[in-house]
Design a protein around this motif. Structure first.
Motif, PDB file in Angstrom:
ATOM      1  N   GLY A 173     -61.168 -53.868  -4.028  1.00 50.42           N
ATOM      2  CA  GLY A 173     -60.446 -55.116  -3.854  1.00 50.42           C
ATOM      3  C   GLY A 173     -60.039 -55.773  -5.154  1.00 50.42           C
ATOM      4  N   LEU A 174     -60.716 -55.477  -6.237  1.00 46.37           N
ATOM      5  CA  LEU A 174     -60.339 -56.044  -7.533  1.00 46.37           C
ATOM      6  C   LEU A 174     -59.018 -55.466  -8.026  1.00 46.37           C
ATOM      7  N   GLN A 175     -58.712 -54.232  -7.601  1.00 48.43           N
ATOM      8  CA  GLN A 175     -57.463 -53.587  -7.995  1.00 48.43           C
ATOM      9  C   GLN A 175     -56.408 -53.667  -6.906  1.00 48.43           C
ATOM     10  N   ASN A 176     -56.835 -53.560  -5.663  1.00 45.11           N
ATOM     11  CA  ASN A 176     -55.908 -53.475  -4.534  1.00 45.11           C
ATOM     12  C   ASN A 176     -56.387 -54.425  -3.434  1.00 45.11           C
ATOM     13  N   PRO A 177     -56.250 -55.742  -3.654  1.00 40.67           N
ATOM     14  CA  PRO A 177     -56.834 -56.721  -2.714  1.00 40.67           C
ATOM     15  C   PRO A 177     -56.206 -56.704  -1.328  1.00 40.67           C
ATOM     16  N   SER A 178     -55.026 -56.146  -1.194  1.00 37.93           N
ATOM     17  CA  SER A 178     -54.367 -56.151   0.115  1.00 37.93           C
ATOM     18  C   SER A 178     -54.777 -54.974   0.985  1.00 37.93           C
ATOM     19  N   TYR A 179     -55.590 -54.056   0.439  1.00 36.61           N
ATOM     20  CA  TYR A 179     -55.924 -52.865   1.217  1.00 36.61           C
ATOM     21  C   TYR A 179     -56.806 -53.222   2.415  1.00 36.61           C
ATOM     22  N   LYS A 180     -56.484 -52.668   3.563  1.00 37.17           N
ATOM     23  CA  LYS A 180     -57.268 -52.837   4.777  1.00 37.17           C
ATOM     24  C   LYS A 180     -57.279 -51.525   5.538  1.00 37.17           C
ATOM     25  N   PRO A 181     -58.444 -51.026   5.922  1.00 35.48           N
ATOM     26  CA  PRO A 181     -58.490 -49.738   6.628  1.00 35.48           C
ATOM     27  C   PRO A 181     -57.738 -49.787   7.951  1.00 35.48           C
ATOM     28  N   GLU A 182     -57.049 -48.704   8.250  1.00 37.76           N
ATOM     29  CA  GLU A 182     -56.365 -48.551   9.514  1.00 37.76           C
ATOM     30  C   GLU A 182     -57.342 -48.111  10.598  1.00 37.76           C
ATOM     31  N   PRO A 183     -56.985 -48.281  11.862  1.00 37.26           N
ATOM     32  CA  PRO A 183     -57.829 -47.728  12.938  1.00 37.26           C
ATOM     33  C   PRO A 183     -57.976 -46.218  12.793  1.00 37.26           C
ATOM     34  N   TRP A 184     -59.105 -45.713  13.255  1.00 36.66           N
ATOM     35  CA  TRP A 184     -59.390 -44.280  13.209  1.00 36.66           C
ATOM     36  C   TRP A 184     -58.668 -43.576  14.344  1.00 36.66           C
ATOM     37  N   THR A 185     -58.256 -42.320  14.103  1.00 32.37           N
ATOM     38  CA  THR A 185     -57.573 -41.525  15.119  1.00 32.37           C
ATOM     39  C   THR A 185     -58.190 -40.136  15.183  1.00 32.37           C
ATOM     40  N   PRO A 186     -57.977 -39.397  16.275  1.00 33.40           N
ATOM     41  CA  PRO A 186     -58.463 -38.010  16.325  1.00 33.40           C
ATOM     42  C   PRO A 186     -57.933 -37.147  15.194  1.00 33.40           C
ATOM     43  N   ALA A 187     -56.687 -37.364  14.764  1.00 36.99           N
ATOM     44  CA  ALA A 187     -56.139 -36.562  13.663  1.00 36.99           C
ATOM     45  C   ALA A 187     -56.894 -36.811  12.370  1.00 36.99           C
ATOM     46  N   ASP A 188     -57.437 -38.018  12.183  1.00 33.98           N
ATOM     47  CA  ASP A 188     -58.255 -38.288  10.998  1.00 33.98           C
ATOM     48  C   ASP A 188     -59.476 -37.378  10.973  1.00 33.98           C
ATOM     49  N   SER A 189     -60.069 -37.162  12.131  1.00 35.37           N
ATOM     50  CA  SER A 189     -61.232 -36.273  12.210  1.00 35.37           C
ATOM     51  C   SER A 189     -60.836 -34.828  11.957  1.00 35.37           C
ATOM     52  N   ILE A 190     -59.789 -34.378  12.613  1.00 41.14           N
ATOM     53  CA  ILE A 190     -59.441 -32.963  12.568  1.00 41.14           C
ATOM     54  C   ILE A 190     -58.902 -32.565  11.202  1.00 41.14           C
ATOM     55  N   ALA A 191     -58.280 -33.504  10.492  1.00 35.72           N
ATOM     56  CA  ALA A 191     -57.785 -33.184   9.151  1.00 35.72           C
ATOM     57  C   ALA A 191     -58.909 -32.780   8.218  1.00 35.72           C
ATOM     58  N   TRP A 192     -60.125 -33.241   8.507  1.00 35.97           N
ATOM     59  CA  TRP A 192     -61.282 -32.863   7.685  1.00 35.97           C
ATOM     60  C   TRP A 192     -61.490 -31.355   7.694  1.00 35.97           C
ATOM     61  N   LEU A 193     -61.107 -30.694   8.792  1.00 35.76           N
ATOM     62  CA  LEU A 193     -61.240 -29.240   8.861  1.00 35.76           C
ATOM     63  C   LEU A 193     -60.392 -28.557   7.800  1.00 35.76           C
ATOM     64  N   LYS A 194     -59.262 -29.165   7.435  1.00 34.85           N
ATOM     65  CA  LYS A 194     -58.406 -28.565   6.410  1.00 34.85           C
ATOM     66  C   LYS A 194     -59.045 -28.674   5.032  1.00 34.85           C
ATOM     67  N   ALA A 195     -59.675 -29.824   4.755  1.00 40.18           N
ATOM     68  CA  ALA A 195     -60.386 -29.956   3.482  1.00 40.18           C
ATOM     69  C   ALA A 195     -61.540 -28.974   3.409  1.00 40.18           C
ATOM     70  N   MET A 196     -62.263 -28.819   4.517  1.00 42.18           N
ATOM     71  CA  MET A 196     -63.362 -27.877   4.560  1.00 42.18           C
ATOM     72  C   MET A 196     -62.840 -26.456   4.328  1.00 42.18           C
ATOM     73  N   ALA A 197     -61.732 -26.119   4.966  1.00 44.29           N
ATOM     74  CA  ALA A 197     -61.168 -24.783   4.802  1.00 44.29           C
ATOM     75  C   ALA A 197     -60.681 -24.565   3.372  1.00 44.29           C
ATOM     76  N   TRP A 198     -60.101 -25.592   2.739  1.00 40.03           N
ATOM     77  CA  TRP A 198     -59.612 -25.439   1.372  1.00 40.03           C
ATOM     78  C   TRP A 198     -60.768 -25.193   0.413  1.00 40.03           C
ATOM     79  N   ASP A 199     -61.818 -25.980   0.531  1.00 38.59           N
ATOM     80  CA  ASP A 199     -62.938 -25.847  -0.396  1.00 38.59           C
ATOM     81  C   ASP A 199     -63.740 -24.575  -0.148  1.00 38.59           C
ATOM     82  N   LEU A 200     -63.636 -24.013   1.058  1.00 35.44           N
ATOM     83  CA  LEU A 200     -64.317 -22.754   1.366  1.00 35.44           C
ATOM     84  C   LEU A 200     -63.311 -21.609   1.487  1.00 35.44           C
ATOM     85  N   ARG A 201     -62.162 -21.786   0.842  1.00 34.63           N
ATOM     86  CA  ARG A 201     -61.127 -20.759   0.935  1.00 34.63           C
ATOM     87  C   ARG A 201     -61.599 -19.480   0.251  1.00 34.63           C
ATOM     88  N   SER A 202     -60.740 -18.514   0.260  1.00 32.44           N
ATOM     89  CA  SER A 202     -61.158 -17.163  -0.095  1.00 32.44           C
ATOM     90  C   SER A 202     -61.098 -16.922  -1.587  1.00 32.44           C
TER      91      SER A 202
END
Length: 867
Positions: A173-202
């Protein structure tokens, strides 16, 4: 070699999200007490009494033990996942919010223009776009559970805001006082699978590493530095393709058996550029993203094994698992139990284990019938393709094909929006459009191939960019009842491909490798391939029924530790870059020795093996150091080193002086033998691959790798003597002249850093959010895999992120431990309350049955339907 030796810092980026003006403000605010006790504690969750939660239909009970680990009991499945979302948000919402901004390419919205390059890369790959497509592929029940979870998170967001959610929001808030979290969605959860796949990529790092090496080395030298799997002496997971799961050859005797015997380059692949410095920029670009699960490349891995009842004291299976990921605060894992008060078709969950905050369900653990664990299979699922691009078209089989194009708008806090254009071929997005790093290699590759530089691009093919069904699989694992239903769940688990171990209460054990693994029409994925010919494209994926699988093997146990899953005769290419199998070998050695004694194994035995510190690399090298010390011309330093090593048991124990010296020697040797001769971006990190490289070269004492005229070395013994002498001086420099005071854990320390702001460069903020150091044993590519990076230093970079041992005879006798604690709130009692036990290899009781959960409860919270 002193600490002033220049080194390339690979896989250890700092996410610097705080601007210079904010840095000054933060120091002033912290010093003035502006971030005080109330600001710090106001985000702590309510964990006792009762609280109203909109959306619930019936009350949900949350039992927390003395480590703050919650066990949820609900009457309906929908209420169970609403409650899980609520409780995750209580403890970890900042982590969840930060992660979803990473996976959506929206960090700039939080932290400003500094994050535009990161957002550009992620938007180019399209993680969020794929996640949104996967939401549409969910079966109706799974979609309902994801929405229930999101509703639970959003119920918490309606009750809290700003610093009431987490201390980090006060800082932001000291840098970005207007920031406010958006509501959570199912896509927010599922996108985590892509980060997991990237970090465990081949093997993408290996692919680039080979190209970099080829700019300075001959093909046979590149092959020496990228050896094939040492099948002689190291076990495979299954016996498919001529594999041998029961190989038990001590590594000290394997030596040259691990020699490189495979060429790493395809004869028809484009020749790498001759400009090493530009290729190093490519490596830096691949490594440009925040690593939410840990650094890729050498050293990342996991251990798991399962023992059938014939070998256990209880007569029922035991299952052990400890995934090795980045050392992060909070831990990537969140321990939790999800229990329906009455288990049946309408509410089928009675499961406990390790979850991801932001994601519904349990990822690794057990239910009332089965248990399962994960290690990374490590298949080659990402390839770079060389593309001939002219304007808005690219060449394919002699035809000009239109590029696919889309635009992305990146919002920037405190700045102007940035618009990017993403272009793709049939192989995947063109990554040379995102910046100079890929463009320079494209230009030089073009010159080598005789293609006009402006027409040459690189695209990335990656299985995780194809929408799939992994998001369905988690609920299927959680409710599986037997081997067939477990395999049905595994068939849906497409990325990242994992080794799955299995056990059930009926006494069965099994192994399954799931996932999308490409079938190539040409090439082996070890070097960039020509994109203009169908002779090198992907033609499909290996059918699930052809992937490695074992059920109730005759030996009565299964070991997986990222080693080769199959033998060299397996008809399908999974990867050319398996982990080299040192951890798997030592686990196999330990288990076989206990069984040979007629011992019936217990969960205590499993935990002791998880804490094993045997260093196979030392077992290979120490005899050579000692032999060199016996030569007439050996220096006093080398002789002292040999005396210190004489009685060492090759264990990287915390209090070992020999382990401390050997680690310094190993770092010195890698630098002197290799780092001085190869591109900086390929400098040895010191993990399993380098164990095999050096073990092979021990049998080639006249190899040119040992020679360095500047150092005065000409062969193996002279190089070993030089490195040993330098290491003795360096160890004394770091630990003092009194050898009796030397300890490995004085060098080998773990500092836990907040995953978002912990490396901001602002000391007061780092002091608020980071913890440590802990002084620990273990090391790279040992079973107790507290890994360090020889290009950086001896500090711990990778860790067993959790440890669990499941007892199928009585789930309440199972044990578990997390790297940190349940809470993501700095100064909460459960922020790092498990780390002291974790650091010494201890675990905690893991209650499961209703009676055990209630007995262990330290606090009880009732989530009530809103009136």
């Amino acid at each position: 070699m002193g600490d002033d030796t220049p080194r390339l810092r690979r896989h250890h980026r700092v996410l610097r999200v705080i601007g210079g003006v904010l840095a000054v403000l933060l120091v002033l605010v912290v010093v003035a007490g502006g971030i005080g006790v109330w600001t710090i504690t106001r985000s702590f969750p309510q964990t006792a009494g009762s609280v109203d939660v909109p959306g619930l239909t019936k009350p949900v009970t949350v039992y927390r033990d003395d480590a703050g680990v919650p066990q949820l009991s609900a009457s309906t499945a929908d209420d169970l996942f609403r409650a899980q979302g609520y409780v995750h948000a209580q403890d970890r919402f900042w982590e969840m919010d930060f992660r979803r901004h990473v996976t959506a390419g929206r960090l700039s919205e939080m932290f400003g223009a500094s994050q535009v390059p990161t957002d550009t890369f992620i938007r180019t790959l399209g993680w969020r776009r794929v996640a949104e497509q996967e939401v549409k592929l969910l079966d109706p029940t799974s979609l309902r559970y994801y929405q229930d979870y999101a509703d639970g998170v959003n119920a918490y967001l309606k009750q809290r805001s700003g610093a009431g959610l987490s201390l980090e929001y006060a800082i932001l808030g000291l840098q970005n006082p207007s920031y406010k979290p958006e509501p959570w969605t199912p896509a927010d959860s599922i996108a985590w699978l892509k980060a997991m796949a990237w970090d465990l990529r081949s093997n993408l790092e290996d692919e680039i590493d080979r190209a970099l090496l080829a700019t300075k080395l001959k093909p046979e030298q590149v092959a020496e530095l990228h050896p094939g799997y040492p099948y002689t002496g190291h076990p495979t997971i299954t016996d498919l393709g001529g594999g041998n799961p029961r190989t038990v050859t001590p590594d000290a005797e394997a030596g040259a058996a691990g020699a490189a015997d495979q060429s790493s380059a395809d004869a028809s692949a484009p020749a790498p550029t001759a400009y090493a410095s530009q290729l190093e920029q490519v490596a830096a670009s691949v490594d440009s993203l925040p690593q939410l699960m840990g650094p890729a490349g050498d050293g990342i891995g996991s251990n798991s094994w399962v023992i059938g009842g014939a070998h256990t004291a209880s007569g029922k299976p035991l299952l052990a698992n400890d995934p090795h990921l980045g050392a992060a605060l909070p831990s990537v894992w969140y321990q939790m139990g999800l229990h329906c008060t009455t288990v049946g078709p309408e509410c089928p969950f009675d499961v406990s284990g390790f979850s991801f905050s932001g994601f519904p369900g349990i990822i690794i653990g057990h239910n009332d019938r089965i248990s399962w664990g994960f290690t990374n299979l490590g298949p080659d699922v990402a390839d770079l393709f060389v593309e001939k691009v002219t304007g808005d078209t690219y060449e394919y089989d002699g035809q000009q094909v239109p590029l696919e194009k889309r635009t992305e708008r990146i919002r920037v806090a405190g700045g102007k929006d940035v618009t990017i254009t993403v272009r793709s071929t049939r192989h995947g997005p063109i990554v040379t459009d995102i910046g100079d790093a890929y463009a320079v290699i494209a230009k030089d590759q073009a010159g080598k191939l005789g293609v006009p530089a402006q027409q040459f691009q690189l695209s990335l093919a990656w299985t995780a960019l194809t929408p799939g069904t992994t998001a369905n699989a988690i609920f299927a694992f959680d409710t599986a009842r037997d081997w067939p239903s477990f395999r049905a769940a595994a068939q849906q688990f497409q990325v990242p491909s994992q080794n799955l171990v299995y056990a059930d209460v009926d006494g069965n054990i099994g192994y399954q490798a799931p996932g999308l693994i490409p079938v190539r029409s040409g090439g082996d994925g070890t070097m960039p391939m020509p994109g203009w010919s169908s002779g090198y494209g992907w033609t499909g994926t290996i059918p699930f029924e052809e992937l490695p699988s074992v059920f109730d093997p005759p030996a009565g146990y299964i070991v997986t530790a990222n080693n080769a899953a199959v033998g060299p005769g397996f008809p399908r290419l999974i990867t050319a870059d398996w982990d080299q199998g040192y951890r798997a070998n030592q686990i196999e050695v330990r288990l076989s020795a206990l069984m040979a004694q007629g011992k019936k194994l217990t969960s205590k035995d499993m935990s002791e093996i998880q804490a094993d510190t045997y260093d196979a690399n030392a077992a290979n090298l120490v005899p050579v150091i000692r032999a060199v010390a016996e030569k007439p011309d050996a220096s006093a330093d080398v002789q002292q080193a040999a005396r210190l090593l004489a009685d060492w048991d090759y264990r990287d124990d915390a209090d070992s002086a020999a382990a401390a010296y050997f680690a310094v020697f190993w770092r010195e040797l890698l630098h002197d033998m290799f780092a001085r001769k190869i591109p900086a971006a390929t400098a040895p990190t010191g993990g399993d691959r380098w164990f095999t490289v050096v073990a092979s070269l021990l049998g080639q004492p006249e190899s040119s790798w040992w020679a360095d005229s500047d150092l005065g070395t000409s062969d193996r013994d002279s190089m070993i003597a030089y490195a040993a002498g330098q290491a003795w001086k360096e160890t004394a420099h770091q630990l003092g002249g009194d050898v009796s005071s030397w300890r490995w854990d004085r060098l080998h320390t773990l500092t836990l850093k907040n995953a978002s702001l912990g490396e901001s460069g602002i000391a007061p903020i780092e002091a608020l959010l980071n913890r440590g150091p802990w002084h620990v044993g273990g090391g790279s590519s040992v079973v107790d895999a507290a890994g360090w990076d020889a290009t950086v230093g001896f500090a711990v970079q990778r860790v067993p992120s959790m440890r669990m041992v499941v007892d199928l005879s009585d789930f309440d006798k199972s044990t578990w431990i997390n790297l940190t604690g349940a809470s993501g709130h700095a100064f909460d009692a459960h922020y790092t309350d498990q780390t002291d036990l974790w650091a010494v290899g201890k675990t905690r009781p893991w209650p499961f049955t209703p009676a055990a959960v209630k007995k262990a409860a330290d606090q009880t919270l009732t989530l009530r339907p809103a009136r």
